[in-house]
Design a protein around this motif. Structure first.
Motif, PDB file in Angstrom:
ATOM      1  N   GLU A   9       0.835  -1.199   0.000  1.00 21.23           N
ATOM      2  CA  GLU A   9       0.000   0.000   0.000  1.00 21.23           C
ATOM      3  C   GLU A   9       0.866   1.243   0.000  1.00 21.23           C
ATOM      4  OE1 GLU A   9      -4.259  -1.119   1.925  1.00 21.23           O
ATOM      5  OE2 GLU A   9      -2.797  -0.180   3.248  1.00 21.23           O
ATOM      6  N   ILE A  10       0.438   2.210  -0.792  1.00 23.39           N
ATOM      7  CA  ILE A  10       1.074   3.520  -0.851  1.00 23.39           C
ATOM      8  C   ILE A  10       0.127   4.493  -0.161  1.00 23.39           C
ATOM      9  CG2 ILE A  10       1.882   5.365  -2.359  1.00 23.39           C
ATOM     10  CD1 ILE A  10       2.118   3.116  -4.572  1.00 23.39           C
ATOM     11  N   HIS A  11       0.618   5.220   0.827  1.00 21.15           N
ATOM     12  CA  HIS A  11      -0.175   6.240   1.502  1.00 21.15           C
ATOM     13  C   HIS A  11       0.125   7.576   0.836  1.00 21.15           C
ATOM     14  CE1 HIS A  11      -1.557   3.796   4.999  1.00 21.15           C
ATOM     15  NE2 HIS A  11      -0.696   2.993   4.393  1.00 21.15           N
ATOM     16  N   ALA A  12      -0.919   8.287   0.398  1.00 23.96           N
ATOM     17  CA  ALA A  12      -0.734   9.492  -0.396  1.00 23.96           C
ATOM     18  C   ALA A  12      -1.594  10.637   0.125  1.00 23.96           C
ATOM     19  CB  ALA A  12      -1.085   9.203  -1.853  1.00 23.96           C
ATOM     20  N   SER A  13      -0.973  11.787   0.320  1.00 19.25           N
ATOM     21  CA  SER A  13      -1.717  12.992   0.718  1.00 19.25           C
ATOM     22  C   SER A  13      -2.616  13.461  -0.417  1.00 19.25           C
ATOM     23  CB  SER A  13      -0.753  14.113   1.103  1.00 19.25           C
ATOM     24  OG  SER A  13       0.057  13.724   2.181  1.00 19.25           O
ATOM     25  N   SER A  14      -2.126  13.349  -1.634  1.00 17.63           N
ATOM     26  CA  SER A  14      -2.878  13.721  -2.831  1.00 17.63           C
ATOM     27  C   SER A  14      -2.896  12.516  -3.763  1.00 17.63           C
ATOM     28  CB  SER A  14      -2.218  14.924  -3.516  1.00 17.63           C
ATOM     29  OG  SER A  14      -2.846  15.181  -4.753  1.00 17.63           O
ATOM     30  N   PRO A  15      -3.903  11.634  -3.613  1.00 22.60           N
ATOM     31  CA  PRO A  15      -3.930  10.421  -4.430  1.00 22.60           C
ATOM     32  C   PRO A  15      -3.792  10.673  -5.928  1.00 22.60           C
ATOM     33  CG  PRO A  15      -5.521  10.217  -2.674  1.00 22.60           C
ATOM     34  CD  PRO A  15      -5.002  11.641  -2.632  1.00 22.60           C
ATOM     35  N   GLU A  16      -4.450  11.707  -6.444  1.00 20.32           N
ATOM     36  CA  GLU A  16      -4.385  11.974  -7.886  1.00 20.32           C
ATOM     37  C   GLU A  16      -2.959  12.295  -8.331  1.00 20.32           C
ATOM     38  OE1 GLU A  16      -6.505  13.612  -5.756  1.00 20.32           O
ATOM     39  OE2 GLU A  16      -8.254  12.361  -6.193  1.00 20.32           O
ATOM     40  N   LYS A  17      -2.237  13.072  -7.529  1.00 21.70           N
ATOM     41  CA  LYS A  17      -0.852  13.422  -7.855  1.00 21.70           C
ATOM     42  C   LYS A  17       0.040  12.182  -7.809  1.00 21.70           C
ATOM     43  CE  LYS A  17       2.692  16.758  -6.482  1.00 21.70           C
ATOM     44  NZ  LYS A  17       3.048  17.827  -5.553  1.00 21.70           N
ATOM     45  N   GLY A  55      -2.233  -1.359  -3.375  1.00 22.58           N
ATOM     46  CA  GLY A  55      -3.271  -0.365  -3.210  1.00 22.58           C
ATOM     47  C   GLY A  55      -2.680   1.008  -2.958  1.00 22.58           C
ATOM     48  N   LEU A  56      -3.495   2.030  -3.173  1.00 28.17           N
ATOM     49  CA  LEU A  56      -3.127   3.403  -2.864  1.00 28.17           C
ATOM     50  C   LEU A  56      -4.260   3.975  -2.028  1.00 28.17           C
ATOM     51  CD1 LEU A  56      -1.312   5.947  -4.933  1.00 28.17           C
ATOM     52  CD2 LEU A  56      -3.512   6.651  -4.008  1.00 28.17           C
ATOM     53  N   ILE A  57      -3.926   4.512  -0.873  1.00 25.77           N
ATOM     54  CA  ILE A  57      -4.918   4.964   0.091  1.00 25.77           C
ATOM     55  C   ILE A  57      -4.645   6.408   0.488  1.00 25.77           C
ATOM     56  CG2 ILE A  57      -3.559   4.076   2.041  1.00 25.77           C
ATOM     57  CD1 ILE A  57      -6.226   3.289   3.372  1.00 25.77           C
ATOM     58  N   GLN A  58      -5.687   7.135   0.825  1.00 26.82           N
ATOM     59  CA  GLN A  58      -5.539   8.505   1.321  1.00 26.82           C
ATOM     60  C   GLN A  58      -4.746   8.476   2.620  1.00 26.82           C
ATOM     61  OE1 GLN A  58      -7.049  11.588   0.055  1.00 26.82           O
ATOM     62  NE2 GLN A  58      -5.570  12.421   1.501  1.00 26.82           N
ATOM     63  N   ARG A  59      -3.670   9.266   2.693  1.00 28.60           N
ATOM     64  CA  ARG A  59      -2.842   9.350   3.902  1.00 28.60           C
ATOM     65  C   ARG A  59      -3.674   9.938   5.038  1.00 28.60           C
ATOM     66  NH1 ARG A  59       2.403   8.955   4.537  1.00 28.60           N
ATOM     67  NH2 ARG A  59       2.963   9.328   2.380  1.00 28.60           N
ATOM     68  N   MET A  60      -3.520   9.385   6.234  1.00 29.24           N
ATOM     69  CA  MET A  60      -4.302   9.805   7.398  1.00 29.24           C
ATOM     70  C   MET A  60      -3.567  10.807   8.289  1.00 29.24           C
ATOM     71  SD  MET A  60      -7.055   8.288   6.930  1.00 29.24           S
ATOM     72  CE  MET A  60      -7.752   6.939   6.050  1.00 29.24           C
ATOM     73  N   GLY A  61      -2.472  11.354   7.822  1.00 28.36           N
ATOM     74  CA  GLY A  61      -1.701  12.323   8.591  1.00 28.36           C
ATOM     75  C   GLY A  61      -0.708  12.996   7.675  1.00 28.36           C
ATOM     76  N   PRO A  62       0.249  13.719   8.235  1.00 31.72           N
ATOM     77  CA  PRO A  62       1.220  14.405   7.396  1.00 31.72           C
ATOM     78  C   PRO A  62       2.199  13.429   6.749  1.00 31.72           C
ATOM     79  CG  PRO A  62       1.763  14.705   9.708  1.00 31.72           C
ATOM     80  CD  PRO A  62       0.440  13.991   9.661  1.00 31.72           C
ATOM     81  N   PRO A  63       2.748  13.796   5.582  1.00 33.58           N
ATOM     82  CA  PRO A  63       3.751  12.937   4.961  1.00 33.58           C
ATOM     83  C   PRO A  63       5.031  12.934   5.796  1.00 33.58           C
ATOM     84  CG  PRO A  63       3.519  14.978   3.727  1.00 33.58           C
ATOM     85  CD  PRO A  63       2.470  14.987   4.796  1.00 33.58           C
ATOM     86  N   PRO A  64       5.922  11.958   5.569  1.00 29.04           N
ATOM     87  CA  PRO A  64       7.164  11.908   6.329  1.00 29.04           C
ATOM     88  C   PRO A  64       8.011  13.151   6.080  1.00 29.04           C
ATOM     89  CG  PRO A  64       7.149  10.248   4.582  1.00 29.04           C
ATOM     90  CD  PRO A  64       5.818  10.899   4.581  1.00 29.04           C
ATOM     91  N   GLU A  65       8.706  13.601   7.108  1.00 29.82           N
ATOM     92  CA  GLU A  65       9.587  14.758   6.974  1.00 29.82           C
ATOM     93  C   GLU A  65      10.883  14.338   6.301  1.00 29.82           C
ATOM     94  OE1 GLU A  65      10.225  17.016  10.555  1.00 29.82           O
ATOM     95  OE2 GLU A  65       8.201  16.569  11.266  1.00 29.82           O
ATOM     96  N   ASP A  66      11.477  15.263   5.536  1.00 27.29           N
ATOM     97  CA  ASP A  66      12.786  14.989   4.942  1.00 27.29           C
ATOM     98  C   ASP A  66      13.784  14.689   6.044  1.00 27.29           C
ATOM     99  OD1 ASP A  66      12.319  15.109   2.245  1.00 27.29           O
ATOM    100  OD2 ASP A  66      12.814  17.231   2.051  1.00 27.29           O
ATOM    101  N   GLY A  67      14.600  13.670   5.841  1.00 31.85           N
ATOM    102  CA  GLY A  67      15.615  13.298   6.808  1.00 31.85           C
ATOM    103  C   GLY A  67      15.124  12.364   7.892  1.00 31.85           C
ATOM    104  N   ALA A  68      13.819  12.100   7.937  1.00 35.33           N
ATOM    105  CA  ALA A  68      13.281  11.180   8.939  1.00 35.33           C
ATOM    106  C   ALA A  68      13.719   9.757   8.592  1.00 35.33           C
ATOM    107  CB  ALA A  68      11.756  11.254   8.979  1.00 35.33           C
ATOM    108  N   PRO A  69      13.967   8.921   9.599  1.00 31.87           N
ATOM    109  CA  PRO A  69      14.355   7.548   9.304  1.00 31.87           C
ATOM    110  C   PRO A  69      13.183   6.767   8.686  1.00 31.87           C
ATOM    111  CG  PRO A  69      14.001   7.815  11.648  1.00 31.87           C
ATOM    112  CD  PRO A  69      13.892   9.178  11.034  1.00 31.87           C
TER     113      PRO A  69
END
Length: 130
Positions: A9-17, A55-69
């Motif tokens: 599954e891919i979690h996406a803030s903007s599924p269309e993008k 699958g691709l699902i609407q993300r339920m929170g903010p995307p990961p921050e740059d540099g986050a593990p």
């Protein structure tokens, strides 16, 4: 039971993008499922080729921050050329997460971040392996 991965599954803030990114990069097909919320089936190839669908699902929170593990499993996609796939990912708005490296007797691998910050592996087989 084989204990092999059968779905991702891919979690996406903007599924269309995200759908546009993966369609252009890998040629994947997306099918909206009639379920509550936003969910798409991801068809990565025909049933005769090696690999899994997801699958691709609407993300339920903010995307990961740059540099986050990395805090999840990474899906790696078999590509003809890591260099070409990386270049196309960058052209489509993705970024490099890990440069191309050689894995002896296996091939080459690199990681990209998609347009929503998800890490995706790229793998190119070594024709002489196995």
């Amino acid at each position: 039971m084989s204990n092999r991965p059968v779905h991702f599954e891919i979690h996406a803030s903007s599924p269309e993008k995200s759908i546009a990114f993966y369609q252009a990069l890998f040629g994947w097909k997306f099918e909206r499922y009639p379920v509550p919320g936003v969910y798409y089936g991801v068809i990565t190839g025909d049933e005769t080729s090696r690999g899994i669908n997801g699958g691709l699902i609407q993300r339920m929170g903010p995307p990961p921050e740059d540099g986050a593990p990395v805090n999840c499993w990474t899906v790696t996609v078999d590509v003809e050329s890591v260099d070409k796939a990386m270049a196309k990912a960058l052209e489509l708005g993705g970024t490099q997460a890990l440069p191309k490296m050689s894995i002896p007797h296996v091939g080459y691998v690199a990681y990209i971040k998609d347009v929503d910050g998800n890490i995706v592996g790229l793998h190119q087989n070594d024709p002489g392996a196995r």
